[in-house]
Write a protein that holds these residues in place. Sequence first.
Motif, short mmCIF file in Angstrom:
data_model
loop_
_atom_site.label_atom_id
_atom_site.label_comp_id
_atom_site.label_asym_id
_atom_site.label_seq_id
_atom_site.Cartn_x
_atom_site.Cartn_y
_atom_site.Cartn_z
N ALA A 84 0.94 -1.14 0.11
CA ALA A 84 -0.14 -0.03 -0.06
C ALA A 84 0.89 1.30 -0.03
CB ALA A 84 -1.08 -0.02 1.20
N ILE A 85 0.47 2.33 -0.85
CA ILE A 85 1.36 3.37 -0.91
C ILE A 85 0.14 4.65 -0.60
CG2 ILE A 85 2.56 5.24 -2.20
CD1 ILE A 85 3.67 2.91 -3.61
N THR A 86 0.39 5.23 0.54
CA THR A 86 -0.57 6.46 0.92
C THR A 86 0.13 7.48 1.38
OG1 THR A 86 -2.21 6.79 2.77
CG2 THR A 86 -0.40 5.46 3.57
N LYS A 87 -0.90 8.68 1.14
CA LYS A 87 -0.36 10.05 1.55
C LYS A 87 -0.57 10.35 2.96
CE LYS A 87 -1.72 11.56 -3.21
NZ LYS A 87 -2.47 12.28 -3.89
N LYS A 88 -1.30 9.55 3.64
CA LYS A 88 -1.57 9.64 5.00
C LYS A 88 -0.54 9.29 6.00
CE LYS A 88 -5.54 11.69 3.70
NZ LYS A 88 -5.80 13.08 3.73
N THR A 89 -0.59 9.85 7.21
CA THR A 89 0.53 9.39 8.16
C THR A 89 0.03 8.02 8.67
OG1 THR A 89 -1.08 10.75 9.89
CG2 THR A 89 0.70 11.74 8.79
N HIS A 90 -1.01 7.51 8.55
CA HIS A 90 -1.76 6.47 9.38
C HIS A 90 -2.47 5.37 8.25
CE1 HIS A 90 -3.14 3.55 12.22
NE2 HIS A 90 -4.37 3.93 12.00
N LEU A 91 -2.35 4.22 8.62
CA LEU A 91 -2.88 3.20 7.64
C LEU A 91 -2.98 1.79 8.53
CD1 LEU A 91 -4.79 2.40 5.33
CD2 LEU A 91 -2.36 1.80 4.12
N GLY A 92 -4.06 1.36 9.03
CA GLY A 92 -4.18 0.25 9.70
C GLY A 92 -5.38 -0.48 10.22
N LEU A 93 -5.87 -0.90 11.12
CA LEU A 93 -6.96 -1.71 11.46
C LEU A 93 -8.19 -0.92 11.48
CD1 LEU A 93 -8.16 -4.47 12.11
CD2 LEU A 93 -7.62 -3.98 14.46
N ALA A 94 -8.04 0.27 11.73
CA ALA A 94 -9.61 1.09 11.67
C ALA A 94 -9.97 1.04 10.03
CB ALA A 94 -9.13 2.23 12.31
N LYS A 119 -18.55 -3.85 15.57
CA LYS A 119 -18.74 -3.53 16.66
C LYS A 119 -17.55 -3.42 17.51
CE LYS A 119 -23.81 -4.00 16.63
NZ LYS A 119 -25.05 -4.66 17.26
N LEU A 120 -16.54 -4.19 17.13
CA LEU A 120 -15.11 -4.37 17.99
C LEU A 120 -14.42 -2.96 17.77
CD1 LEU A 120 -14.16 -7.93 17.03
CD2 LEU A 120 -15.39 -7.23 19.23
N ASP A 121 -13.65 -2.76 18.62
CA ASP A 121 -13.09 -1.24 18.49
C ASP A 121 -11.59 -1.73 18.16
OD1 ASP A 121 -11.28 0.74 19.29
OD2 ASP A 121 -12.49 1.37 21.02
N PRO A 122 -11.07 -1.05 17.15
CA PRO A 122 -9.95 -1.44 16.43
C PRO A 122 -8.72 -1.09 17.53
CG PRO A 122 -11.00 -0.18 15.06
CD PRO A 122 -11.93 -0.24 16.09
#
Length: 333
Positions: free
Chosen positions: A65-75, A191-194
Amino acid sequence: MPKKNKENNKSLFKTPHKIPIYNENPYGTISQSNALNNIFRINDKRNTKELPFNKKQIQTDAVTAITKKTHLGLAEAQMLDYINYRFNQLSDHEHIKCFSFTLKEYMKDTGRKDPKTTRNAIKQRLDIIASTTYSYDGGDKKNPYNQSFGAHPLLGYDYKQGKIYIELTDFFHDLLVYHSMPMAYYKLMFKLDPRKDATAMYILRTLIENKRINKTSPRANRIRVKTLLAKIPSLPSYDEVMKTNRHIYDRIIAPVLKGVERLAQPDERAITRYSFIGSDAKPLDYDSLDYDSFLNADLIIEEWNQYPEADLEKWDKKQKQIRKKQEKKNNKK
């Protein structure tokens, strides 16, 4: 209308026959493939490299994955699965690339209570997904459900007056409809919290993937703990723990045990009965459990919560029919 991503409109894949989609409670249906399963485990806490022009590259197995954002994960993975789920609820989804759902519907599905924080979370997560391209290099040319692909965006979106508008890219639509298989997906995942339930989320995703991939085999209801741990990027590795405080039980074993227990809670669950069986074919002794014994044990799902076994058999039969037709077609070339 959604904010569009620029892309080549030419379809990347040839399209085989489609698979019927089913939706029941307490589960729904999402599209599943090796690529999509890998995308779910993209997490910027691991295998991340900074790129020029303020971009970031994150890799897991065969997906980059290539992103412009500072975060990329489970959420973001949870949100992408939710988009996948909502798309599969559409009766004519194979012909639909633009669709919508309301903030109230999302709050009901996810168990959220505050509209303002929910709206902000939706926008933040969709911003990240829409600003990211994904590529996959672990495919098999002979398998229409496991095709490699280069870097592609997945969707654009817009938010207006309590409604979220989604526009799938041509590529992502083809991937979901023609090059993925349906998979039963417990709505508990939404409904689970990342942050608080990361381990439980990765475990549940791995268990339903294992169930779908192994279909009617006995392996569908059991998985080696060693295999399971490799699918949980939120947990530290054995080597990482040993380099720090060496609390193996607290940092690896206990979170897995608690994660599985969370999935079996009576109020809302995916699992009804389960057990951890050691390499000696006996239940694990939790009072004297060491890492090696845990690693080589099997997690056995003795009873799922209303899993659609009949639908799984239908999907398995249909998949075999499609593969035979595809093989005949390839042999004629």
